[in-house]
Design a protein around this motif. Sequence first.
Motif: not given
Length: 295
Positions: A105-108, A128-131, A179-181, A233
């Motif tokens: 859902s997001s990278l950061g 980070g930012h949302s994908l 961080s990969v969520e 999550r």
Amino acid sequence: MLSPKPLPFTSSLRPCLLWFSLGLLLFGAADPVWAAEAASAPIPFSEIGAKATADYKGEAIGISATAQGATLRTGFQKLSGTVTSEGLWLDSTDKTGGSLHLVASSLGREETKGHSSPAIGHSSLVIGHSLPPSGTVSVTDKLVTFTRPGLTEEYSVSVDGVRQDFILAERPAGVGELSVELALTGASAETASYGAKLTLEGSHRALAYSRLRVVDASGKELTATLQALDGHRLAVRVQDAGATYPLRIDPTFSDANWVSLNPGCPGTDVLVSAAVVDGSGNLYIGGQFTFVGTV
């Protein structure tokens, strides 16, 4: 000497052993769909699943293209999957059923601010930012690719389960750990010794999300952790300082009782020379050993 009678590998074995809750038999003599001659070199115990997958010719493992994307199947783990423009849906083919959706859902970057403990939550800042929620899907006979700007997810199947690879082409900006969520629906997540335990809603079947390995473009393995941030999550944290991009992050879905061997615990006492599977999802191994773990 090998025993002529199949010996079941049961979940009563210690957690550091390889558990097969789906009917694994050792030293079996039942009619398999195919049989393999003993290998010329010993098979490391942790690579038995990969060996069986490479030689397997049946229908229990496979990928098929559909109008919407693709379907995946791995009968040995009693799992099937569907990939669409919104990512992976994983279904339990066990009689109790259940389905989940897990997608990045997001990278950061995670910048630690003071003490952080999994028991009391995070005291760190994630920048980070949302994908985007949707992407494009491409299919081959052995791989499904789900592509969005900034991240590619690849899905493949084996005796060990459904593998979900995350490929980052470029280094995200900032400092701190990568961080990969991941966003989870249809199941609840909790951190486990092997990675994360995913419990399907309704059926309560437990799946393992484990075998985490991260490598950079040079083949260097990076230190990484997988944990549940809350029930829906998860996060993969990677120490990527000095790494050469692109990075590949590759956890695998499997039954929670099919846990990979801990290298610090004994597998077989001597050599494994052959691995074979049958049409019912049973795996047989043969060699010069007299026990596996405590069996």
